[in-house]
Design a protein around this motif. Structure first.
Motif, PDB file in Angstrom:
ATOM      1  N   ASP A 280       0.810  -1.228   0.000  1.00  0.00           N
ATOM      2  CA  ASP A 280       0.000   0.000   0.000  1.00  0.00           C
ATOM      3  C   ASP A 280       0.841   1.275   0.000  1.00  0.00           C
ATOM      4  O   ASP A 280       0.318   2.357  -0.253  1.00  0.00           O
ATOM      5  N   LYS A 284      -0.303   5.133  -1.448  1.00  0.00           N
ATOM      6  CA  LYS A 284      -0.607   6.124  -0.418  1.00  0.00           C
ATOM      7  C   LYS A 284       0.308   7.339  -0.524  1.00  0.00           C
ATOM      8  O   LYS A 284      -0.139   8.490  -0.402  1.00  0.00           O
ATOM      9  N   ASN A 288      -0.735  11.208  -1.476  1.00  0.00           N
ATOM     10  CA  ASN A 288      -0.495  12.306  -0.545  1.00  0.00           C
ATOM     11  C   ASN A 288       0.304  13.449  -1.164  1.00  0.00           C
ATOM     12  O   ASN A 288       0.361  14.549  -0.598  1.00  0.00           O
TER      13      ASN A 288
END
Length: 365
Positions: A280, A284, A288
């Protein structure tokens, strides 16, 4: 631009092809096995009046590959201010002319193997605080440090810090994927990057006993790095996940030498990788760092060389994940960076730290 095992002439030719504006500056990330004389490189670029900063790393990253002999050349068209320093006094003298500038970000290259690395980051944080975001990586040669590790227009340096201030819009993130395995322990004696005692006992004795009891690993001073790469230390700081510290070697007194300082009286845990969350991380971190933009941003990734040593083939999957995820959003953006000796990150909240076994991603728009 990426060049595999280039000569000096190859680098100069590549820069001539890339360099289209006198306002542009260059970031040079150089693999430690690249056989190019740094003094000759600096002299050639100065003759061409090209502004540049750079460093030597164990390996460089281009898209989904890494190279010990390669060179990454990134053109930066933002307004930049560059400072090299090796002491707080030197930093203050040079920064005094720029205190009124509204910088957003401090891109930082630091000698990752120096016992003064944490002190130099503290110098930056003491005088800049959370007014800027910090992003960068630890430079250095794993084999020898006699040929220089940092370069800019003023020369070649064997240690110290280069900080590049910019006012562009940037987004950044950092993650590592480590979790608690054993602990906590009190660091009852330490000095800079040396852990001398844990729980009032010799640090190596405690660490080796824990690995034997929990992992059935018979740790010696000779095989220390082979096993310690998989079991780093971690300590919490306010508003942060673990700050990871790599135990690199053990000296004759049984003191554990780490990359980065370990505060005395801090609580530390011995960590292990949390494999189920690894997949992940690329998605992620890219998410971001996203910002709407008409043009392809500049994306730079630093990931710890010891993280690679631990993950092995899973690192290739992780790097491919970053590259694929970035291209989904910016098809013309090239992911480049380096395998670093420590990572530098602060989002503008909390303390500035030299991270270990982590990944930091910075995107400039």
């Amino acid at each position: 631009m990426f060049l595999e095992n280039p000569t000096l002439n190859d680098i100069i030719s590549g820069i001539n092809e890339l360099f289209t504006s006198e306002k542009s500056q260059l970031l040079l990330l150089i693999g430690e096995k690249c056989d190019v004389n740094l003094n000759d490189l600096v002299a050639n670029l100065n003759r061409k009046n090209i502004l540049f900063n750079g460093g030597i790393f164990p390996k460089v990253i281009h898209k989904n590959i890494t190279s010990e002999q390669g060179v990454v050349i990134k053109k930066v068209d933002f307004e930049l201010v560059t400072i090299y320093f090796n002491s707080e006094t030197e930093f203050l003298n040079k920064f005094s002319d720029y205190q009124d500038h509204n910088f957003t970000t401090a891109f930082t290259l630091i000698d990752g193997l120096s016992e003064s690395a944490s002190e130099q980051l503290m110098t930056l944080f003491t005088h800049l605080g959370n007014n800027v975001r910090f992003f960068g990586g630890g430079v250095g040669r794993l084999r020898t440090n006699t040929n220089g590790i940092l370069i800019n227009n003023d020369g070649v340096y064997n240690t110290g810090t280069i900080v590049v201030f910019l006012s562009a819009k940037t987004k950044m993130d950092a993650k590592h994927g480590w979790k608690k395995s054993i602990g906590p322990f009190i660091v009852t004696r330490s000095e800079k990057n040396l852990i001398k005692e844990l729980n009032w006992e010799n640090a190596f004795d405690v660490y080796s006993r824990c690995l034997k009891d929990s992992q059935n690993i018979l740790l010696t001073k000779e095989n220390f790095f082979k096993y310690s790469v998989n079991f780093p230390f971690g300590f919490f700081k306010e508003e942060r996940d673990y700050i990871v510290r790599d135990p690199m070697e053990v000296n004759k007194d049984g003191y554990i030498i780490c990359v980065g300082n370990i505060p005395e009286n801090s609580l530390v845990d011995i960590l292990s990788i949390e494999e189920k969350k690894l997949n992940d991380i690329p998605k992620k971190m890219i998410s971001n760092c996203l910002e709407e933009s008409q043009n392809a941003p500049i994306a730079v990734l630093f990931t710890c060389i010891s993280r690679v040593n631990h993950l092995k083939e899973k690192f290739d999957e992780e790097l491919q994940g970053f590259n694929s995820e970035l291209l989904k959003h910016f098809p013309n953006c090239e992911l480049e960076g380096a395998l670093s000796i420590g990572e530098i990150y602060s989002s503008g909240k909390g303390y500035l730290e030299l991270l270990n076994k982590s990944i930091v991603l910075g995107v400039a728009y």
